[in-house]
Design a protein around this motif. Structure first.
Motif, PDB file in Angstrom:
ATOM      1  N   LEU A 294       0.827  -1.200   0.000  1.00 19.87           N
ATOM      2  CA  LEU A 294       0.000   0.000   0.000  1.00 19.87           C
ATOM      3  C   LEU A 294       0.869   1.260   0.000  1.00 19.87           C
ATOM      4  O   LEU A 294       0.552   2.242  -0.687  1.00 19.87           O
ATOM      5  N   GLN A 295       1.969   1.235   0.737  1.00 20.11           N
ATOM      6  CA  GLN A 295       2.878   2.382   0.731  1.00 20.11           C
ATOM      7  C   GLN A 295       3.462   2.608  -0.659  1.00 20.11           C
ATOM      8  O   GLN A 295       3.550   3.746  -1.134  1.00 20.11           O
ATOM      9  N   LEU A 296       3.866   1.523  -1.314  1.00 26.16           N
ATOM     10  CA  LEU A 296       4.404   1.651  -2.671  1.00 26.16           C
ATOM     11  C   LEU A 296       3.338   2.181  -3.616  1.00 26.16           C
ATOM     12  O   LEU A 296       3.608   3.051  -4.471  1.00 26.16           O
ATOM     13  N   ALA A 297       2.114   1.688  -3.482  1.00 27.15           N
ATOM     14  CA  ALA A 297       1.028   2.175  -4.333  1.00 27.15           C
ATOM     15  C   ALA A 297       0.788   3.667  -4.106  1.00 27.15           C
ATOM     16  O   ALA A 297       0.568   4.422  -5.060  1.00 27.15           O
ATOM     17  N   GLU A 298       0.836   4.110  -2.861  1.00 25.92           N
ATOM     18  CA  GLU A 298       0.681   5.533  -2.574  1.00 25.92           C
ATOM     19  C   GLU A 298       1.750   6.354  -3.298  1.00 25.92           C
ATOM     20  O   GLU A 298       1.454   7.383  -3.923  1.00 25.92           O
ATOM     21  N   GLU A 299       2.998   5.907  -3.187  1.00 22.46           N
ATOM     22  CA  GLU A 299       4.094   6.648  -3.817  1.00 22.46           C
ATOM     23  C   GLU A 299       3.939   6.697  -5.330  1.00 22.46           C
ATOM     24  O   GLU A 299       4.186   7.738  -5.956  1.00 22.46           O
ATOM     25  N   LEU A 300       3.509   5.591  -5.936  1.00 20.23           N
ATOM     26  CA  LEU A 300       3.324   5.561  -7.381  1.00 20.23           C
ATOM     27  C   LEU A 300       2.145   6.421  -7.806  1.00 20.23           C
ATOM     28  O   LEU A 300       2.192   7.101  -8.838  1.00 20.23           O
ATOM     29  N   LEU A 301       1.074   6.423  -7.032  1.00 22.08           N
ATOM     30  CA  LEU A 301      -0.079   7.256  -7.350  1.00 22.08           C
ATOM     31  C   LEU A 301       0.265   8.735  -7.212  1.00 22.08           C
ATOM     32  O   LEU A 301      -0.200   9.571  -7.986  1.00 22.08           O
ATOM     33  N   GLU A 302       1.091   9.064  -6.234  1.00 26.66           N
ATOM     34  CA  GLU A 302       1.459  10.458  -6.005  1.00 26.66           C
ATOM     35  C   GLU A 302       2.452  10.971  -7.041  1.00 26.66           C
ATOM     36  O   GLU A 302       2.373  12.122  -7.472  1.00 26.66           O
ATOM     37  N   GLY A 303       3.426  10.140  -7.412  1.00 29.15           N
ATOM     38  CA  GLY A 303       4.570  10.645  -8.151  1.00 29.15           C
ATOM     39  C   GLY A 303       4.733  10.168  -9.573  1.00 29.15           C
ATOM     40  O   GLY A 303       5.711  10.534 -10.231  1.00 29.15           O
ATOM     41  N   THR A 304       3.814   9.343 -10.091  1.00 26.95           N
ATOM     42  CA  THR A 304       3.940   8.869 -11.460  1.00 26.95           C
ATOM     43  C   THR A 304       2.622   9.038 -12.195  1.00 26.95           C
ATOM     44  O   THR A 304       1.585   9.324 -11.584  1.00 26.95           O
ATOM     45  N   GLU A 305       2.672   8.843 -13.506  1.00 28.18           N
ATOM     46  CA  GLU A 305       1.463   8.887 -14.337  1.00 28.18           C
ATOM     47  C   GLU A 305       0.984   7.484 -14.691  1.00 28.18           C
ATOM     48  O   GLU A 305       0.157   7.320 -15.597  1.00 28.18           O
ATOM     49  N   LEU A 306       1.493   6.470 -14.020  1.00 23.42           N
ATOM     50  CA  LEU A 306       1.061   5.098 -14.289  1.00 23.42           C
ATOM     51  C   LEU A 306      -0.439   4.965 -14.065  1.00 23.42           C
ATOM     52  O   LEU A 306      -1.000   5.577 -13.155  1.00 23.42           O
ATOM     53  N   SER A 307      -1.066   4.135 -14.869  1.00 27.75           N
ATOM     54  CA  SER A 307      -2.489   3.868 -14.670  1.00 27.75           C
ATOM     55  C   SER A 307      -2.688   3.114 -13.357  1.00 27.75           C
ATOM     56  O   SER A 307      -1.746   2.533 -12.791  1.00 27.75           O
ATOM     57  N   VAL A 308      -3.914   3.120 -12.866  1.00 28.15           N
ATOM     58  CA  VAL A 308      -4.219   2.383 -11.633  1.00 28.15           C
ATOM     59  C   VAL A 308      -3.904   0.902 -11.808  1.00 28.15           C
ATOM     60  O   VAL A 308      -3.393   0.243 -10.897  1.00 28.15           O
ATOM     61  N   GLU A 309      -4.177   0.370 -12.996  1.00 24.36           N
ATOM     62  CA  GLU A 309      -3.861  -1.042 -13.270  1.00 24.36           C
ATOM     63  C   GLU A 309      -2.358  -1.280 -13.172  1.00 24.36           C
ATOM     64  O   GLU A 309      -1.906  -2.264 -12.559  1.00 24.36           O
ATOM     65  N   ALA A 310      -1.553  -0.396 -13.765  1.00 22.73           N
ATOM     66  CA  ALA A 310      -0.102  -0.561 -13.729  1.00 22.73           C
ATOM     67  C   ALA A 310       0.435  -0.402 -12.313  1.00 22.73           C
ATOM     68  O   ALA A 310       1.348  -1.127 -11.896  1.00 22.73           O
ATOM     69  N   VAL A 311      -0.117   0.533 -11.562  1.00 20.15           N
ATOM     70  CA  VAL A 311       0.281   0.692 -10.159  1.00 20.15           C
ATOM     71  C   VAL A 311      -0.018  -0.579  -9.378  1.00 20.15           C
ATOM     72  O   VAL A 311       0.797  -1.053  -8.583  1.00 20.15           O
ATOM     73  N   ALA A 312      -1.196  -1.146  -9.627  1.00 21.61           N
ATOM     74  CA  ALA A 312      -1.591  -2.360  -8.918  1.00 21.61           C
ATOM     75  C   ALA A 312      -0.636  -3.510  -9.199  1.00 21.61           C
ATOM     76  O   ALA A 312      -0.234  -4.246  -8.297  1.00 21.61           O
ATOM     77  N   VAL A 313      -0.242  -3.666 -10.445  1.00 21.33           N
ATOM     78  CA  VAL A 313       0.667  -4.757 -10.815  1.00 21.33           C
ATOM     79  C   VAL A 313       2.037  -4.537 -10.193  1.00 21.33           C
ATOM     80  O   VAL A 313       2.629  -5.444  -9.600  1.00 21.33           O
ATOM     81  N   ARG A 314       2.546  -3.316 -10.298  1.00 16.26           N
ATOM     82  CA  ARG A 314       3.890  -3.053  -9.769  1.00 16.26           C
ATOM     83  C   ARG A 314       3.924  -3.170  -8.248  1.00 16.26           C
ATOM     84  O   ARG A 314       4.946  -3.558  -7.672  1.00 16.26           O
ATOM     85  N   ALA A 315       2.837  -2.855  -7.577  1.00 17.09           N
ATOM     86  CA  ALA A 315       2.802  -2.930  -6.118  1.00 17.09           C
ATOM     87  C   ALA A 315       2.451  -4.319  -5.607  1.00 17.09           C
ATOM     88  O   ALA A 315       2.432  -4.539  -4.392  1.00 17.09           O
TER      89      ALA A 315
END
Length: 347
Positions: A294-315
């Motif tokens: 969840l912390q990684l997802a927060e950082e990706l949502l805050e600081g990248t333009e990745l889609s929610v799907e891509a954030v979910a996979v990477r996290a």
């Protein structure tokens, strides 16, 4: 609804363990902070509030607050460590504050001044937050702010708080809990955890993490204060025996990490690994991984333009549905709404 911190665990009936809540339903934006002290003050706990809210770290891009220490009787206030603190402001300063902090309340047997209790009630009534550290919960309870609410204090004094204020739902096993306008924390250093929680609510994970690095403390601590209660238990082989594995887990959050996989890397049986992991971290492998993801997802949502799907996979959530489920359960908001609130726009 009570919000608790014990490494993402559920906090009891009717409670949901959240680290952040959507800003639209916060009590108040914190710009003005007042720390209240009585005829004596705990130096360490007051120092925590001063470190987080009283220093100008704008050169590092960190938020600045209008901060003051106040007392019913301003002047030199003795500390429990033997030196005095000069307090310039009276209780009129509380009326301006968005956050009123009570950094412990020594001595516990001294009656709280009624004007101070009234000032706390007035602050909470107009939408200000009240933060208590350690035995500061006794003052909030005396003001009636914790009646019917969940609260915590130092584990040594939890029984006394429950006996003295039976209408308070005292939980001695957590680092901090937010219920209504009051955020109460456990003893001493748990105040740092609670303060960082408020910074995270107001300014996002990146700001809270940056401040934690300045304070040289973890942005999140695993487990509740039960891990610090004196109890007979066999000593661990070494507190660092899982350090290498924890680093590896952090670097591979996108993989399906099962207890069996982790136990094999640690050269233990799954049962032994699960037991050792909880003894050393204060939480289970599943909860540890979930919070880090969840912390990684927060950082990706805050600081990248990745889609929610891509954030979910990477996290490591597999897909957007998994991320949405856990984000809503633990953070109380959808990932897309979180991104809108906390996105960091590049210059």
């Amino acid at each position: 609804m009570a919000r608790v911190w014990e490494e993402g665990a559920s906090g009891g009936s009717g409670s949901t363990a959240l680290v952040r809540e959507f800003p639209a339903i916060l009590v108040a934006v914190i710009r003005n902070v007042a720390a209240v002290v009585g005829d004596q003050v705990a130096a360490f706990e007051l120092g925590i509030v001063c470190q987080v809210f009283g220093l100008d770290r704008s050169d590092d891009g960190l938020p600045v607050h209008d901060f003051a220490v106040c007392a019913p009787r301003p002047g030199p206030i003795p500390t429990t460590s033997g030196f005095p603190v000069q307090v310039e402001h009276g209780l009129e300063r509380v009326a301006e504050a968005d956050l009123v902090a009570v950094p412990a309340w020594p001595p516990l047997d001294a009656p709280a001044p009624e004007p101070l209790l009234a000032a706390l009630r007035e602050a909470a009534g107009r939408g200000a937050r009240v933060l208590t550290i350690c035995t500061g919960a006794f003052l909030a309870a005396a003001a009636g702010l914790l009646d019917g609410r969940r609260a915590t204090t130092h584990w040594q004094f939890a029984g006394l708080l429950a006996r003295r204020h039976p209408r308070v739902r005292v939980d001695p096993g957590i680092l901090y809990v937010e219920d209504g306008p009051v955020l109460s924390s456990a003893g001493a250093a748990a105040g740092i955890d609670a303060c960082l929680h408020l910074v995270r609510l107001e300014h996002g994970a990146a700001t809270a993490n940056a401040l934690a690095r300045r304070l040289v403390v973890p942005a999140h601590r695993s487990g509740g204060q039960a891990q610090y209660v004196e109890a007979p238990m066999p000593p661990p082989r070494t507190p660092y025996e899982l350090a290498e594995l924890l680093d590896w887990m952090q670097q591979h959050l996108d993989r399906p990490l099962t207890v069996e996989t982790l136990a094999a890397r640690a050269a233990m049986s799954p049962r032994t690994f699960a037991r050792r992991f909880k003894a050393l971290t204060g939480t289970t492998p599943h909860r540890w991984l979930l919070e880090r993801r969840l912390q990684l997802a927060e950082e990706l949502l805050e600081g990248t333009e990745l889609s929610v799907e891509a954030v979910a996979v990477r996290a490591g959530f597999g897909g957007a549905d998994g991320l949405r489920h856990h984000f809503a359960a633990r953070r109380g908001v959808a990932p897309a709404a979180y991104r809108r609130a906390f996105r960091r726009h590049p210059p």
